[in-house]
Scaffold this motif. Structure first.
Motif, PDB file in Angstrom:
ATOM      1  N   GLY A 431     -47.038  43.707  18.808  1.00  0.00           N
ATOM      2  CA  GLY A 431     -45.625  43.709  19.163  1.00  0.00           C
ATOM      3  C   GLY A 431     -44.718  43.570  17.944  1.00  0.00           C
ATOM      4  N   ARG A 432     -45.123  42.742  16.994  1.00  0.00           N
ATOM      5  CA  ARG A 432     -44.323  42.592  15.773  1.00  0.00           C
ATOM      6  C   ARG A 432     -44.344  43.885  14.957  1.00  0.00           C
ATOM      7  NH1 ARG A 432     -42.540  37.660  15.510  1.00  0.00           N
ATOM      8  NH2 ARG A 432     -43.706  35.909  16.397  1.00  0.00           N
ATOM      9  N   THR A 433     -45.486  44.546  14.907  1.00  0.00           N
ATOM     10  CA  THR A 433     -45.561  45.812  14.185  1.00  0.00           C
ATOM     11  C   THR A 433     -44.661  46.859  14.824  1.00  0.00           C
ATOM     12  OG1 THR A 433     -47.847  45.319  13.567  1.00  0.00           O
ATOM     13  CG2 THR A 433     -47.121  47.605  13.366  1.00  0.00           C
ATOM     14  N   VAL A 434     -44.702  46.960  16.146  1.00  0.00           N
ATOM     15  CA  VAL A 434     -43.850  47.922  16.845  1.00  0.00           C
ATOM     16  C   VAL A 434     -42.371  47.585  16.630  1.00  0.00           C
ATOM     17  CG1 VAL A 434     -43.178  48.778  19.128  1.00  0.00           C
ATOM     18  CG2 VAL A 434     -45.600  48.478  18.563  1.00  0.00           C
ATOM     19  N   SER A 435     -42.027  46.302  16.681  1.00  0.00           N
ATOM     20  CA  SER A 435     -40.645  45.891  16.485  1.00  0.00           C
ATOM     21  C   SER A 435     -40.145  46.299  15.102  1.00  0.00           C
ATOM     22  CB  SER A 435     -40.532  44.378  16.664  1.00  0.00           C
ATOM     23  OG  SER A 435     -39.205  43.940  16.416  1.00  0.00           O
ATOM     24  N   TRP A 436     -40.961  46.062  14.067  1.00  0.00           N
ATOM     25  CA  TRP A 436     -40.558  46.443  12.709  1.00  0.00           C
ATOM     26  C   TRP A 436     -40.363  47.957  12.590  1.00  0.00           C
ATOM     27  CZ3 TRP A 436     -38.931  44.306   8.262  1.00  0.00           C
ATOM     28  CH2 TRP A 436     -38.990  45.078   7.111  1.00  0.00           C
ATOM     29  N   CYS A 437     -41.300  48.724  13.137  1.00  0.00           N
ATOM     30  CA  CYS A 437     -41.198  50.187  13.051  1.00  0.00           C
ATOM     31  C   CYS A 437     -39.957  50.699  13.775  1.00  0.00           C
ATOM     32  CB  CYS A 437     -42.453  50.837  13.623  1.00  0.00           C
ATOM     33  SG  CYS A 437     -43.960  50.508  12.665  1.00  0.00           S
ATOM     34  N   VAL A 478     -36.213  41.158  12.284  1.00  0.00           N
ATOM     35  CA  VAL A 478     -36.566  39.737  12.315  1.00  0.00           C
ATOM     36  C   VAL A 478     -37.789  39.505  13.192  1.00  0.00           C
ATOM     37  CG1 VAL A 478     -35.805  37.498  13.194  1.00  0.00           C
ATOM     38  CG2 VAL A 478     -34.303  38.838  11.724  1.00  0.00           C
ATOM     39  N   LEU A 479     -37.833  40.162  14.353  1.00  0.00           N
ATOM     40  CA  LEU A 479     -39.002  39.994  15.228  1.00  0.00           C
ATOM     41  C   LEU A 479     -40.269  40.558  14.591  1.00  0.00           C
ATOM     42  CD1 LEU A 479     -37.426  40.849  18.713  1.00  0.00           C
ATOM     43  CD2 LEU A 479     -38.029  38.605  17.801  1.00  0.00           C
ATOM     44  N   GLY A 480     -40.128  41.413  13.576  1.00  0.00           N
ATOM     45  CA  GLY A 480     -41.295  41.906  12.854  1.00  0.00           C
ATOM     46  C   GLY A 480     -41.872  40.918  11.869  1.00  0.00           C
ATOM     47  N   THR A 557     -26.378  44.597   6.974  1.00  0.00           N
ATOM     48  CA  THR A 557     -27.752  44.487   7.472  1.00  0.00           C
ATOM     49  C   THR A 557     -28.365  43.156   7.049  1.00  0.00           C
ATOM     50  OG1 THR A 557     -27.979  46.891   7.290  1.00  0.00           O
ATOM     51  CG2 THR A 557     -29.990  45.620   7.577  1.00  0.00           C
ATOM     52  N   GLY A 558     -28.124  42.756   5.788  1.00  0.00           N
ATOM     53  CA  GLY A 558     -28.650  41.478   5.313  1.00  0.00           C
ATOM     54  C   GLY A 558     -28.023  40.286   6.010  1.00  0.00           C
ATOM     55  N   ALA A 559     -26.692  40.330   6.232  1.00  0.00           N
ATOM     56  CA  ALA A 559     -26.032  39.226   6.936  1.00  0.00           C
ATOM     57  C   ALA A 559     -26.540  39.118   8.368  1.00  0.00           C
ATOM     58  CB  ALA A 559     -24.517  39.426   6.914  1.00  0.00           C
ATOM     59  N   GLY A 560     -26.710  40.260   9.024  1.00  0.00           N
ATOM     60  CA  GLY A 560     -27.256  40.229  10.386  1.00  0.00           C
ATOM     61  C   GLY A 560     -28.677  39.710  10.413  1.00  0.00           C
ATOM     62  N   TYR A 561     -29.470  40.060   9.398  1.00  0.00           N
ATOM     63  CA  TYR A 561     -30.851  39.572   9.337  1.00  0.00           C
ATOM     64  C   TYR A 561     -30.888  38.059   9.173  1.00  0.00           C
ATOM     65  CZ  TYR A 561     -35.663  38.979   7.790  1.00  0.00           C
ATOM     66  OH  TYR A 561     -36.960  38.562   7.673  1.00  0.00           O
ATOM     67  N   LEU A 562     -30.062  37.519   8.268  1.00  0.00           N
ATOM     68  CA  LEU A 562     -30.048  36.070   8.053  1.00  0.00           C
ATOM     69  C   LEU A 562     -29.636  35.336   9.327  1.00  0.00           C
ATOM     70  CD1 LEU A 562     -28.414  35.924   4.510  1.00  0.00           C
ATOM     71  CD2 LEU A 562     -30.793  35.417   5.085  1.00  0.00           C
ATOM     72  N   PHE A 563     -28.620  35.868  10.033  1.00  0.00           N
ATOM     73  CA  PHE A 563     -28.156  35.210  11.247  1.00  0.00           C
ATOM     74  C   PHE A 563     -29.215  35.278  12.348  1.00  0.00           C
ATOM     75  CE2 PHE A 563     -25.636  35.347  15.260  1.00  0.00           C
ATOM     76  CZ  PHE A 563     -25.164  34.051  15.213  1.00  0.00           C
ATOM     77  N   ALA A 564     -29.818  36.457  12.531  1.00  0.00           N
ATOM     78  CA  ALA A 564     -30.854  36.588  13.561  1.00  0.00           C
ATOM     79  C   ALA A 564     -32.074  35.748  13.225  1.00  0.00           C
ATOM     80  CB  ALA A 564     -31.230  38.058  13.734  1.00  0.00           C
ATOM     81  N   ALA A 566     -32.079  32.930  11.627  1.00  0.00           N
ATOM     82  CA  ALA A 566     -31.762  31.529  11.902  1.00  0.00           C
ATOM     83  C   ALA A 566     -31.855  31.204  13.386  1.00  0.00           C
ATOM     84  CB  ALA A 566     -30.359  31.209  11.390  1.00  0.00           C
ATOM     85  N   LEU A 567     -31.706  32.227  14.238  1.00  0.00           N
ATOM     86  CA  LEU A 567     -31.730  31.994  15.683  1.00  0.00           C
ATOM     87  C   LEU A 567     -33.111  32.209  16.301  1.00  0.00           C
ATOM     88  CD1 LEU A 567     -28.382  33.716  16.794  1.00  0.00           C
ATOM     89  CD2 LEU A 567     -28.790  31.303  16.350  1.00  0.00           C
ATOM     90  N   ILE A 568     -33.769  33.320  15.950  1.00  0.00           N
ATOM     91  CA  ILE A 568     -35.001  33.690  16.664  1.00  0.00           C
ATOM     92  C   ILE A 568     -36.166  33.978  15.736  1.00  0.00           C
ATOM     93  CG2 ILE A 568     -33.694  34.652  18.602  1.00  0.00           C
ATOM     94  CD1 ILE A 568     -34.262  37.448  17.464  1.00  0.00           C
ATOM     95  N   GLY A 569     -35.998  33.844  14.411  1.00  0.00           N
ATOM     96  CA  GLY A 569     -37.049  34.226  13.495  1.00  0.00           C
ATOM     97  C   GLY A 569     -38.142  33.187  13.344  1.00  0.00           C
ATOM     98  N   ILE A 570     -39.274  33.643  12.800  1.00  0.00           N
ATOM     99  CA  ILE A 570     -40.372  32.729  12.464  1.00  0.00           C
ATOM    100  C   ILE A 570     -40.622  32.712  10.966  1.00  0.00           C
ATOM    101  CG2 ILE A 570     -41.468  33.135  14.689  1.00  0.00           C
ATOM    102  CD1 ILE A 570     -43.591  34.798  13.152  1.00  0.00           C
TER     103      ILE A 570
END
Length: 693
Positions: A431-437, A478-480, A557-564, A566-570
């Motif tokens: 699922g993480r691989t598919v999310s990244w792609c 982020v989910l990737g 894109t970077g600002a959105g990545y940092l925010f996401a 902080a909320l849902i990342g591992i």
């Protein structure tokens, strides 16, 4: 070049043996290769006829500054290209290949930094000489003319080309000064950004800068220059690092040749791909059609491609016959490596000469800009695209080669790490691989598809591009969990050098990395930069400049990545807040986006009127109505990703509670529910104390 696919590189890079003496004599042929390369390069320029270059005016008059200028300019331009290559290649070797601390004493690292500083200094001086000769050649004025100095001052202050060359010289001089002063890899990394900025400016001075393929020409030329510079300069720096006394240890000991060559060859493979792809794209832009291959420009381009193929064959020879045997302690592979390296330097010099000859020759495509110019072409530099319909969201493409290259590299590297984990028996979520792609594919479409094409002429399309970059792409990326995968898939180094894994760890754990990853800071960057961007000259800069457009893409894109994250990342980062606080931050940013969208909907003032108000667009709504539609898009599209984030946060919250409950159940099974027993005992004691007279 030493093309190297990575299979042998992994085993060699993992070796931790200290530097040892290499048998054999000093490679004198490498020293001779540098002047031979310059001679071959100049011969290629001479055969191409660049020494006879002169400018013609619109009425047919020929402007000629004299034979001295005509003969000196190609020579100086060739030397500029080579000094640029040495600078950038030395920086890359110092940052990613050579050890800078124990168990090595860092002598090779320090020598590479000195080479970079010296190359940047030569680059600055040569660019100044190129500036003077370029103006003399363009204006047809002799250097001895009494008015030459005053005219040159006007050229460097009023003409964009002259200002660009002066800026390149200033950046190169500053890079040289700082490089000779820094001592740490982090300082070298910051200094190398000056060289990258100078290369970006250099790319903006090439052919086709005024054509309808302006952004594609600049991006392809930047990749071409950067790839060739790292390739050529890295090999030249190898010769400088491994030249000198062969001590087996102590001060001045050199790093292990096998490990260094293996790492450089992996970098050279990427450079080969970049140079090949960008060269083909540049050729297509400038030739216009296959029939133009028969012109002198087309013949020079074919010669350059042939020399590139020769370099590919030599690189394969390195991979097949040399790199794998450098671990042995005999002299034959070492001498063979240096001979092949010397041959490569000569061929690279010839390629540089052909490149200068190409830059000195008029391409078959006419970039003079003659003919009827529409208002859209006058403002944007591009023809107005056809009216936007539902089908054209899929069929219209405007390639951004830099972003497309990054997307392809992101897919290749990520899938390579997943394959590496699978080979050693580790599991990675599909699922993480598919999310990244999916995230990478959406990013590719947003930057090279219809949002990019119509984002230059419709504010509403630009807002769609912005919202997708800032709010949709980051969720999938982020989910990737790319940082977690990289730390698991990359091999750490123990010889004192910094590879990708070491740089990732340094960035994640640095003060700056922890600061921008802080949830509050990430939320402020995510929401606040929206207002700062659209209500300051930054928005106009992103429309008028390709560099500004790239900055916009990377920043949001970077600002959105940092925010996401902080909320849902591992992925590792700053400490994440509690789940209620995460939802609070999410809804606060949603309200901010809604406020921004409503402000645009109700506004009667056009943003960047000198752009959107002067396009002469015969289709679609008026500029102000389109801007108001963009406000509605900012409000509406922002709600959907926010809802998705809220659902993901809620699911993670529920799973966290379930994990905590299971943990407590397992703890109770182990200790006989000691926690509950202790709690009941406390209640019993409290009850007895209250009932006792």
């Amino acid at each position: 070049m030493a093309l190297y696919p990575g299979r042998v590189s992994t085993s060699v890079a993992q070796r931790t043996a200290p530097a040892r003496s290499q048998p054999g004599r000093r490679p004198w042929w490498v020293v001779a290769a540098a002047p031979i390369a310059i001679v071959v390069a100049l011969a290629a320029v001479l055969l191409a006829g660049a020494f006879t270059r002169a400018f013609a005016t619109a009425d047919g008059a020929v402007l000629d500054a004299g034979p001295w200028v005509r003969y000196s300019l190609p020579v100086v331009t060739t030397l500029v290209e080579l000094s640029l290559a040495v600078t950038l290649g030395a920086f890359v070797l110092a940052l990613f290949v050579l050890p800078s601390k124990e168990p090595s004493d860092g002598a090779g690292f320090r020598r590479a930094v000195v080479v970079a500083g010296a190359g940047a200094g030569a680059w600055a001086v040569l660019v100044l000489a190129q500036l003077v000769l370029e103006y003399a050649n363009i204006a047809g004025v002799s250097l001895s003319d009494p008015s030459f100095g005053n005219q040159l001052g006007v050229f460097v202050t009023k003409v964009e080309y002259g200002r660009t060359l002066l800026e390149i010289a200033v950046l190169a001089a500053l890079c040289s000064t700082v490089a000779l002063a820094v001592r740490t890899p982090t300082g070298v990394a910051w200094t190398s950004l000056l060289a990258v900025a100078a290369v970006a400016l250099q790319a903006s001075t090439g052919h086709a800068a005024g054509s309808n393929s302006h952004e594609l020409a600049i991006s392809s030329l930047f990749l071409h220059l950067a790839g060739a510079a790292v390739w050529i300069g890295g090999l030249a720096t190898l010769g400088a690092v491994f030249w000198g006394p062969r001590r087996s240890g102590g001060r001045g000991a050199r790093p292990d040749l096998a490990s260094v060559v293996a790492r450089y060859s992996a970098i050279a493979l990427w450079c080969f791909v970049l140079v090949g792809v960008s060269g083909v794209v540049n050729g297509m832009i400038r030739l216009g059609s296959l029939s133009a291959v028969e012109t002198r420009y087309g013949v020079l381009l074919l010669v350059k491609l042939a020399l590139l193929a020769v370099l590919g064959v030599v690189g394969y020879a390195h991979r097949a016959f040399v790199v794998g045997r450098l671990e042995r302690a005999d002299a034959r592979p070492v001498r063979l490596f240096w001979r092949l390296a010397a041959f490569e330097l000569v061929v690279m010099g010839a390629v540089s000469g052909v490149a200068v000859a190409l830059a000195s020759s008029a391409p078959p495509v006419d970039d003079s800009g003659t003919g009827t110019v529409t208002p859209a072409e006058r403002v944007t530099g591009h023809p107005l695209p056809p009216e936007l319909t539902g089908g054209r969201w899929v069929t219209e493409w405007g390639w951004d080669l830099i972003m497309a290259t990054l997307c392809v590299a992101g897919l290749v590297v990520y899938l390579g790490w997943v394959r590496r984990l699978a080979r050693r028996g580790d599991r990675w979520s599909a699922g993480r691989t598919v999310s990244w792609c999916v995230g990478i594919l959406i990013l590719f479409w947003t930057t090279s598809g219809s949002p990019s094409v119509y984002g230059h002429v419709l504010f509403s399309a630009h807002m769609i591009q912005h919202m997708v970059l800032a709010m949709i792409v980051p969720i999938f990326l982020v989910l990737g969990a790319p940082v977690t995968l990289a730390l698991r898939g990359l091999t750490g180094r123990k010889d004192g050098s910094r590879g990708p894994r070491e740089w990732i760890l340094i960035l994640v754990h640095s003060r700056w990395g922890r600061f921008v990853a802080n949830p509050i800071v990430a939320a402020v960057l995510f929401a606040g930069s929206l207002i700062v961007f659209y209500y300051t000259p930054l928005f106009s800069w992103s429309l008028h400049s390709y560099v500004g457009h790239l900055w916009m893409v990377v920043h949001f894109t970077g600002a959105g990545y940092l925010f996401a994250n902080a909320l849902i990342g591992i992925d590792p980062g700053a400490s994440r807040p509690s789940y209620p606080m995460r939802l609070g931050l999410l809804f606060a940013t949603m309200a901010f986006h809604a406020f921004f969208g409503v402000a645009l909907i109700s506004s009667e003032t056009l943003l960047v009127p000198e752009w959107f108000g002067l396009l002469g667009r015969p289709w679609g709504p008026s500029a102000i109505v389109d801007q108001q539609n963009g406000g509605g898009i900012a409000w509406g599209i922002g709600e959907l990703p926010t809802l998705v984030l809220a659902i993901v946060v809620a699911v993670q919250w529920s799973r966290s509670d379930e994990r905590e409950a299971r943990r407590k159940d397992r703890q109770a099974d182990r200790d006989g529910d000691a926690e509950l027993t202790a709690y009941n005992d406390m209640l019993q004691k409290m009850s007895e104390r209250d009932t006792t007279p």
